[in-house]
Motif scaffolding. Structure first.
Motif, mmCIF file in Angstrom:
data_model
loop_
_atom_site.group_PDB
_atom_site.id
_atom_site.type_symbol
_atom_site.label_atom_id
_atom_site.label_comp_id
_atom_site.label_asym_id
_atom_site.label_seq_id
_atom_site.Cartn_x
_atom_site.Cartn_y
_atom_site.Cartn_z
ATOM 1 N N TYR A 1 -7.769 7.474 -6.709
ATOM 2 C CA TYR A 1 -8.329 6.335 -5.978
ATOM 3 C C TYR A 1 -9.196 6.899 -4.870
ATOM 4 O O TYR A 1 -8.798 7.807 -4.167
ATOM 5 C CB TYR A 1 -7.221 5.448 -5.402
ATOM 6 N N SER A 2 -10.368 6.334 -4.691
ATOM 7 C CA SER A 2 -11.326 6.907 -3.752
ATOM 8 C C SER A 2 -11.023 6.571 -2.300
ATOM 9 O O SER A 2 -11.419 7.289 -1.391
ATOM 10 C CB SER A 2 -12.742 6.441 -4.091
ATOM 11 N N GLY A 3 -10.300 5.499 -2.058
ATOM 12 C CA GLY A 3 -9.993 5.103 -0.691
ATOM 13 C C GLY A 3 -8.594 5.555 -0.311
ATOM 14 O O GLY A 3 -8.013 6.450 -0.911
ATOM 15 N N THR A 4 -8.039 4.926 0.704
ATOM 16 C CA THR A 4 -6.660 5.217 1.108
ATOM 17 C C THR A 4 -5.746 4.207 0.442
ATOM 18 O O THR A 4 -5.851 3.011 0.687
ATOM 19 C CB THR A 4 -6.497 5.134 2.634
ATOM 20 N N PRO A 5 -4.873 4.677 -0.403
ATOM 21 C CA PRO A 5 -4.053 3.743 -1.184
ATOM 22 C C PRO A 5 -2.755 3.364 -0.486
ATOM 23 O O PRO A 5 -2.355 3.982 0.493
ATOM 24 C CB PRO A 5 -3.739 4.570 -2.424
ATOM 25 N N TYR A 6 -2.131 2.329 -1.001
ATOM 26 C CA TYR A 6 -0.717 2.091 -0.718
ATOM 27 C C TYR A 6 0.053 2.792 -1.838
ATOM 28 O O TYR A 6 -0.314 2.667 -3.001
ATOM 29 C CB TYR A 6 -0.384 0.603 -0.750
ATOM 30 N N LEU A 7 1.104 3.507 -1.500
ATOM 31 C CA LEU A 7 1.843 4.298 -2.486
ATOM 32 C C LEU A 7 3.313 3.928 -2.475
ATOM 33 O O LEU A 7 3.882 3.673 -1.412
ATOM 34 C CB LEU A 7 1.672 5.791 -2.189
ATOM 35 N N PHE A 8 3.909 3.934 -3.644
ATOM 36 C CA PHE A 8 5.289 3.495 -3.797
ATOM 37 C C PHE A 8 6.033 4.427 -4.753
ATOM 38 O O PHE A 8 5.445 4.981 -5.668
ATOM 39 C CB PHE A 8 5.357 2.085 -4.400
#
Lengths: 113, 112
Positions: free
Chosen positions: A27-34
């Motif tokens: 993902y090119s941006g800042t993701p939410y990760l789980f």
């Protein structure tokens, strides 16, 4: 578009050993990760999540994960596993732009007594 | 705390049959999802709904219909079951579309 890779389909460790389950995202941006865990015959349950701030996040049952942006990784760790940790672990990513959540294929963790 | 209830737990159908899966949540969440889980695979999004009477297609919507007539319920219909199809269908809900998902225990489908 986002994607998630969990390179290990199955990991076997001995009880009491340390654990790392790998997750890489695209993902090119800042993701939410789980990280989610699925016990047999159950739905998924949240272990921990990262939105922003401290890149090391703590979860339930002694699990933690570290967001490393330069490596596009979000590996899950535990210092000492217990037999009850045997389950399937899923890494997931969501983006701010399209509000979609993508899951990896999961890693089955087997803890040997 | 809330709960997501999926019915039935097990569903056995015949090839070509129309099958309906139901999901109820008492979290009062706005957004609900249907995912399909195949053995050894991740979850693939079939449909989601951000509010009552809203429907959004996911990556795997072909062959499925969905319905969200009430905020608390979200049903999924397999329009024509495929022979030898086996999968687990998971329902989930969340407050916002990118927040934590809460899952039901799943409906296990087998098609003879």
């Amino acid at each position: 578009a986002q994607s998630v890779t969990q390179p290990d389909a199955r990991v076997t460790v001995s009880e009491g050993a340390s654990l790392q389950l790998r997750c890489k995202y695209s993902y090119s941006g800042t993701p939410y990760l789980f990280w989610y865990v699925q016990y047999p015959r159950q739905g998924l349950q949240l272990l921990l999540k990262y939105y922003s701030g401290d890149p090391v996040v703590q979860g339930v049952n002694g699990f933690e994960a570290e967001f490393i942006k330069s490596n596009s990784s979000f590996h899950l760790r535990k210092a000492s596993v217990h037999w009850s940790d045997s389950a399937v672990y899923f890494c997931a990513v969501s983006a701010h732009s399209n509000n979609r959540i993508f899951f990896g294929d999961g890693t089955q963790l087997v803890v040997k007594p | 705390g809330g709960i997501i209830t999926q019915t039935p737990k097990f569903l056995i159908g015949q090839e070509g049959q129309k099958l309906t899966l139901k999901c109820q949540q008492n979290f009062n969440h706005d957004t609900m999802y249907w995912y399909r889980q195949d053995s050894g695979k991740g979850l693939r999004l079939i449909y989601y709904s951000i509010t009552e009477n809203d429907l959004q297609k996911g990556d795997l919507s072909e062959g499925y219909d969905a319905s969200r007539e009430k905020k608390s319920s979200f049903s999924l219909t397999v329009t024509s079951a495929q022979k030898n199809e086996m999968a687990v269908f998971l329902c989930a809900s969340s407050i916002e579309r990118e927040d934590t998902l809460y899952f039901g225990a799943g409906t296990r489908l087998s098609v003879l």
